[in-house]
Scaffold this motif. Structure first.
Motif, PDB file in Angstrom:
ATOM      1  N   ALA A   7      24.349  31.371  36.121  1.00  0.00           N
ATOM      2  CA  ALA A   7      24.923  32.692  36.417  1.00  0.00           C
ATOM      3  C   ALA A   7      25.136  33.490  35.133  1.00  0.00           C
ATOM      4  CB  ALA A   7      26.242  32.522  37.158  1.00  0.00           C
ATOM      5  N   LEU A   8      25.564  32.796  34.070  1.00  0.00           N
ATOM      6  CA  LEU A   8      25.783  33.476  32.787  1.00  0.00           C
ATOM      7  C   LEU A   8      24.461  33.973  32.209  1.00  0.00           C
ATOM      8  CD1 LEU A   8      27.881  34.330  30.696  1.00  0.00           C
ATOM      9  CD2 LEU A   8      27.712  32.070  29.652  1.00  0.00           C
ATOM     10  N   ALA A   9      23.419  33.157  32.298  1.00  0.00           N
ATOM     11  CA  ALA A   9      22.091  33.550  31.809  1.00  0.00           C
ATOM     12  C   ALA A   9      21.592  34.785  32.561  1.00  0.00           C
ATOM     13  CB  ALA A   9      21.104  32.400  31.973  1.00  0.00           C
ATOM     14  N   GLY A  15      21.792  42.460  30.987  1.00  0.00           N
ATOM     15  CA  GLY A  15      22.305  43.364  29.956  1.00  0.00           C
ATOM     16  C   GLY A  15      23.796  43.596  29.996  1.00  0.00           C
ATOM     17  N   GLU A  16      24.524  42.702  30.662  1.00  0.00           N
ATOM     18  CA  GLU A  16      25.985  42.858  30.718  1.00  0.00           C
ATOM     19  C   GLU A  16      26.602  42.448  29.379  1.00  0.00           C
ATOM     20  OE1 GLU A  16      27.749  40.913  34.105  1.00  0.00           O
ATOM     21  OE2 GLU A  16      26.110  41.558  35.436  1.00  0.00           O
ATOM     22  N   ARG A  17      27.198  43.392  28.704  1.00  0.00           N
ATOM     23  CA  ARG A  17      27.729  43.156  27.349  1.00  0.00           C
ATOM     24  C   ARG A  17      28.801  42.077  27.339  1.00  0.00           C
ATOM     25  NH1 ARG A  17      26.380  47.282  23.897  1.00  0.00           N
ATOM     26  NH2 ARG A  17      28.118  46.833  22.526  1.00  0.00           N
ATOM     27  N   ARG A  18      29.672  42.111  28.358  1.00  0.00           N
ATOM     28  CA  ARG A  18      30.738  41.114  28.410  1.00  0.00           C
ATOM     29  C   ARG A  18      30.157  39.708  28.555  1.00  0.00           C
ATOM     30  NH1 ARG A  18      35.824  42.440  32.131  1.00  0.00           N
ATOM     31  NH2 ARG A  18      35.933  44.164  30.651  1.00  0.00           N
ATOM     32  N   ALA A  19      29.087  39.610  29.337  1.00  0.00           N
ATOM     33  CA  ALA A  19      28.424  38.308  29.533  1.00  0.00           C
ATOM     34  C   ALA A  19      27.790  37.837  28.224  1.00  0.00           C
ATOM     35  CB  ALA A  19      27.363  38.416  30.625  1.00  0.00           C
ATOM     36  N   LEU A  20      27.209  38.776  27.467  1.00  0.00           N
ATOM     37  CA  LEU A  20      26.595  38.418  26.182  1.00  0.00           C
ATOM     38  C   LEU A  20      27.665  37.921  25.210  1.00  0.00           C
ATOM     39  CD1 LEU A  20      24.262  38.244  24.165  1.00  0.00           C
ATOM     40  CD2 LEU A  20      24.537  40.696  23.716  1.00  0.00           C
ATOM     41  N   ALA A  21      28.793  38.633  25.147  1.00  0.00           N
ATOM     42  CA  ALA A  21      29.893  38.215  24.262  1.00  0.00           C
ATOM     43  C   ALA A  21      30.401  36.830  24.675  1.00  0.00           C
ATOM     44  CB  ALA A  21      31.032  39.228  24.327  1.00  0.00           C
ATOM     45  N   ARG A  22      30.486  36.619  25.982  1.00  0.00           N
ATOM     46  CA  ARG A  22      30.957  35.327  26.507  1.00  0.00           C
ATOM     47  C   ARG A  22      29.961  34.214  26.169  1.00  0.00           C
ATOM     48  NH1 ARG A  22      33.355  34.797  32.624  1.00  0.00           N
ATOM     49  NH2 ARG A  22      34.207  32.708  32.423  1.00  0.00           N
ATOM     50  N   ALA A  23      28.673  34.531  26.294  1.00  0.00           N
ATOM     51  CA  ALA A  23      27.619  33.550  25.988  1.00  0.00           C
ATOM     52  C   ALA A  23      27.681  33.143  24.517  1.00  0.00           C
ATOM     53  CB  ALA A  23      26.255  34.136  26.317  1.00  0.00           C
ATOM     54  N   ILE A  24      27.879  34.125  23.627  1.00  0.00           N
ATOM     55  CA  ILE A  24      27.925  33.816  22.192  1.00  0.00           C
ATOM     56  C   ILE A  24      29.189  33.013  21.860  1.00  0.00           C
ATOM     57  CG2 ILE A  24      28.008  34.786  19.855  1.00  0.00           C
ATOM     58  CD1 ILE A  24      26.192  37.039  20.826  1.00  0.00           C
ATOM     59  N   THR A  25      30.293  33.324  22.524  1.00  0.00           N
ATOM     60  CA  THR A  25      31.519  32.549  22.324  1.00  0.00           C
ATOM     61  C   THR A  25      31.290  31.087  22.720  1.00  0.00           C
ATOM     62  OG1 THR A  25      32.906  34.489  22.683  1.00  0.00           O
ATOM     63  CG2 THR A  25      33.968  32.349  22.955  1.00  0.00           C
ATOM     64  N   LEU A  26      30.587  30.890  23.835  1.00  0.00           N
ATOM     65  CA  LEU A  26      30.257  29.530  24.293  1.00  0.00           C
ATOM     66  C   LEU A  26      29.352  28.828  23.273  1.00  0.00           C
ATOM     67  CD1 LEU A  26      30.338  27.385  26.619  1.00  0.00           C
ATOM     68  CD2 LEU A  26      28.275  28.484  27.522  1.00  0.00           C
ATOM     69  N   ARG A 112      27.843  53.188  19.953  1.00  0.00           N
ATOM     70  CA  ARG A 112      26.596  53.390  20.707  1.00  0.00           C
ATOM     71  C   ARG A 112      26.416  52.270  21.732  1.00  0.00           C
ATOM     72  NH1 ARG A 112      23.012  57.210  18.041  1.00  0.00           N
ATOM     73  NH2 ARG A 112      21.722  56.908  19.890  1.00  0.00           N
ATOM     74  N   PRO A 113      26.162  52.630  23.002  1.00  0.00           N
ATOM     75  CA  PRO A 113      25.978  51.579  24.019  1.00  0.00           C
ATOM     76  C   PRO A 113      24.733  50.722  23.774  1.00  0.00           C
ATOM     77  CG  PRO A 113      25.532  53.769  24.926  1.00  0.00           C
ATOM     78  CD  PRO A 113      26.110  53.982  23.577  1.00  0.00           C
ATOM     79  N   GLU A 114      23.790  51.239  22.966  1.00  0.00           N
ATOM     80  CA  GLU A 114      22.552  50.485  22.679  1.00  0.00           C
ATOM     81  C   GLU A 114      22.731  49.525  21.505  1.00  0.00           C
ATOM     82  OE1 GLU A 114      21.543  54.876  23.620  1.00  0.00           O
ATOM     83  OE2 GLU A 114      22.922  53.789  22.288  1.00  0.00           O
ATOM     84  N   ALA A 115      23.965  49.446  20.972  1.00  0.00           N
ATOM     85  CA  ALA A 115      24.224  48.558  19.821  1.00  0.00           C
ATOM     86  C   ALA A 115      25.208  47.465  20.215  1.00  0.00           C
ATOM     87  CB  ALA A 115      24.786  49.357  18.648  1.00  0.00           C
ATOM     88  N   PHE A 116      25.063  46.317  19.552  1.00  0.00           N
ATOM     89  CA  PHE A 116      25.976  45.184  19.759  1.00  0.00           C
ATOM     90  C   PHE A 116      26.258  44.590  18.389  1.00  0.00           C
ATOM     91  CE2 PHE A 116      26.738  40.626  20.471  1.00  0.00           C
ATOM     92  CZ  PHE A 116      27.735  40.668  21.437  1.00  0.00           C
ATOM     93  N   ILE A 117      27.526  44.591  17.974  1.00  0.00           N
ATOM     94  CA  ILE A 117      27.880  44.077  16.641  1.00  0.00           C
ATOM     95  C   ILE A 117      28.747  42.841  16.831  1.00  0.00           C
ATOM     96  CG2 ILE A 117      29.025  44.584  14.439  1.00  0.00           C
ATOM     97  CD1 ILE A 117      28.441  47.573  14.986  1.00  0.00           C
ATOM     98  N   GLU A 135      21.134  30.750  17.507  1.00  0.00           N
ATOM     99  CA  GLU A 135      21.309  30.697  18.952  1.00  0.00           C
ATOM    100  C   GLU A 135      21.785  32.052  19.484  1.00  0.00           C
ATOM    101  OE1 GLU A 135      23.952  27.375  19.412  1.00  0.00           O
ATOM    102  OE2 GLU A 135      22.376  25.904  18.997  1.00  0.00           O
ATOM    103  N   ALA A 136      22.678  32.716  18.730  1.00  0.00           N
ATOM    104  CA  ALA A 136      23.166  34.044  19.131  1.00  0.00           C
ATOM    105  C   ALA A 136      22.016  35.053  19.151  1.00  0.00           C
ATOM    106  CB  ALA A 136      24.258  34.509  18.169  1.00  0.00           C
ATOM    107  N   MET A 137      21.060  34.912  18.229  1.00  0.00           N
ATOM    108  CA  MET A 137      19.881  35.787  18.207  1.00  0.00           C
ATOM    109  C   MET A 137      19.104  35.692  19.510  1.00  0.00           C
ATOM    110  SD  MET A 137      17.758  36.028  14.638  1.00  0.00           S
ATOM    111  CE  MET A 137      17.435  34.307  14.514  1.00  0.00           C
ATOM    112  N   LEU A 138      18.913  34.456  19.986  1.00  0.00           N
ATOM    113  CA  LEU A 138      18.182  34.246  21.238  1.00  0.00           C
ATOM    114  C   LEU A 138      18.906  34.917  22.404  1.00  0.00           C
ATOM    115  CD1 LEU A 138      17.159  30.464  20.931  1.00  0.00           C
ATOM    116  CD2 LEU A 138      15.781  32.469  20.387  1.00  0.00           C
ATOM    117  N   ALA A 139      20.240  34.792  22.408  1.00  0.00           N
ATOM    118  CA  ALA A 139      21.030  35.413  23.477  1.00  0.00           C
ATOM    119  C   ALA A 139      20.886  36.937  23.442  1.00  0.00           C
ATOM    120  CB  ALA A 139      22.495  35.005  23.345  1.00  0.00           C
ATOM    121  N   CYS A 140      20.938  37.521  22.248  1.00  0.00           N
ATOM    122  CA  CYS A 140      20.798  38.977  22.101  1.00  0.00           C
ATOM    123  C   CYS A 140      19.407  39.443  22.554  1.00  0.00           C
ATOM    124  CB  CYS A 140      21.045  39.408  20.659  1.00  0.00           C
ATOM    125  SG  CYS A 140      22.775  39.247  20.153  1.00  0.00           S
ATOM    126  N   GLU A 141      18.380  38.675  22.189  1.00  0.00           N
ATOM    127  CA  GLU A 141      17.017  39.017  22.620  1.00  0.00           C
ATOM    128  C   GLU A 141      16.903  38.964  24.136  1.00  0.00           C
ATOM    129  OE1 GLU A 141      14.489  37.577  18.671  1.00  0.00           O
ATOM    130  OE2 GLU A 141      14.526  36.297  20.440  1.00  0.00           O
TER     131      GLU A 141
END
Length: 331
Positions: A7-9, A15-26, A112-117, A135-141
């Motif tokens: 579900a997280l993947a 493109g859910e930003r909160r999910a991406l942040a959560r994935a990187i935290t994991l 910018r909504p198109e950016a993630f820092i 690993e975070a790079m793969l998640a962002c891609e």
């Protein structure tokens, strides 16, 4: 609430930003159960990743990396791309996370909504941070970011780590003359695929032009990193925006040139193999440290090495023997 890796993947790919942040935290977690879930998550994200240009950026403190990344990121977004900025900061364990200041310095880009820092995790070794950054790079891609910028915040080893996980390594320099050429280590110069002299504006414009000429000359004496690419040295000003569009064009030309020759694909394949062995080494060392027989013998062996009674090579052999359950020579 517990969310499955599947579900997280899916949420990351949507493109859910909160999910991406959560994935990187994991991904950054060191807990054993989290590492299991992170491994499953990464396996699911892999087919969605790999279609970005990965840019490593380094430079001495005060060179204006944050301002440059904001200027480049904003320009790239205006050209229709999505940008993720990650950091490798081995010093954060001591400083309490110096990169955290960057998010506030990159205010315009962060809005910018198109950016993630994403700041790097505080703590851990350089290897650990670099591992999680890969690993975070793969998640962002997988989340649809097609330009990944990996910034080195520390100095020294972090440059090599970042060069070994990106497609292009960009070295940012300050305008300076002659003698100060020595300030940049030769090894770092040899890693560079693109060299930019920042702050080429106002009173520093002349010094920047001289620095560009000096470094072009210096690079002629070094063996190029790629047989298909001559490393360009150009001036830019992140403050005024001068040279930023040209820098992005150069990055595009680099990607096209090395992509056509097959070198980019070969570099990524080599990086993947190196990453596999790095993971294997890290996991083996972790397993060895936790092994009951090793833990039992470790204090005595460390004491013997510290006091000079046995050489470290012999102590290492005895630890390995304990780990593998083999008989070893008597102490």
């Amino acid at each position: 609430m517990h969310i499955t890796a599947a579900a997280l993947a899916e949420a990351v790919h949507a493109g859910e930003r909160r999910a991406l942040a959560r994935a990187i935290t994991l991904i950054e977690s060191t807990r054993a159960d989290h590492r299991e879930r992170a491994a499953e998550l990464l396996e699911r994200l892999m087919p969605m990743a790999g279609r970005s240009i990965r840019i490593g950026i380094s430079g001495v403190p005060g060179v204006g990396k944050s301002t440059f990344i904001e200027a480049l990121g904003t320009h790239v977004i205006d050209r229709g791309h999505r940008v993720a900025v990650l950091a490798v900061d081995p010093s954060s364990a001591l400083s309490g996370g110096s990169i955290l200041g960057d998010k506030t310095r990159m205010e315009e880009l962060a809005r910018r909504p198109e950016a993630f820092i994403r700041p790097s995790p505080a703590g851990g070794t350089l290897g650990g941070v670099a591992r999680r950054t890969r690993e975070a790079m793969l998640a962002c891609e997988a989340a649809g970011f097609d330009v990944i910028i990996v910034e080195t915040v520390g100095v020294g080893q972090s440059e090599t780590a970042v060069a070994e996980m990106t497609d292009l390594f960009l070295l940012l320099l300050l305008p300076a003359g002659g003698d100060e050429l020595q300030g940049i280590k030769r090894g770092i110069m040899e890693l560079a695929d693109l060299v930019l002299v920042n702050k080429a504006d106002g009173e520093l414009a002349g010094a920047a032009r001289r620095t560009v000429a000096d470094y072009r000359h210096a690079l002629h004496m070094l063996r190029p990193r790629s047989p298909n690419w001559t490393v360009p040295v150009e001036a830019c000003s992140a403050h005024t925006g001068a040279g930023i569009p040209e820098a992005w064009e150069t990055i595009g030309r680099y990607r096209e040139t090395l992509g056509a020759s097959g070198e980019l694909a070969a570099r990524r394949a080599a990086q993947a193999r190196a990453w596999m062995w790095s993971e294997t080494t890290d996991n083996l060392v972790a397993a060895l440290r936790e092994h009951p027989a090793v833990r039992e013998r470790l204090p005595a062996l460390e004491a013997a090495v510290t006091e000079g009674r046995i050489p470290p090579t012999l102590a290492a052999r005895r630890l390995l023997a304990a780990f593998l359950g083999e008989e070893t020579d008597a102490e």
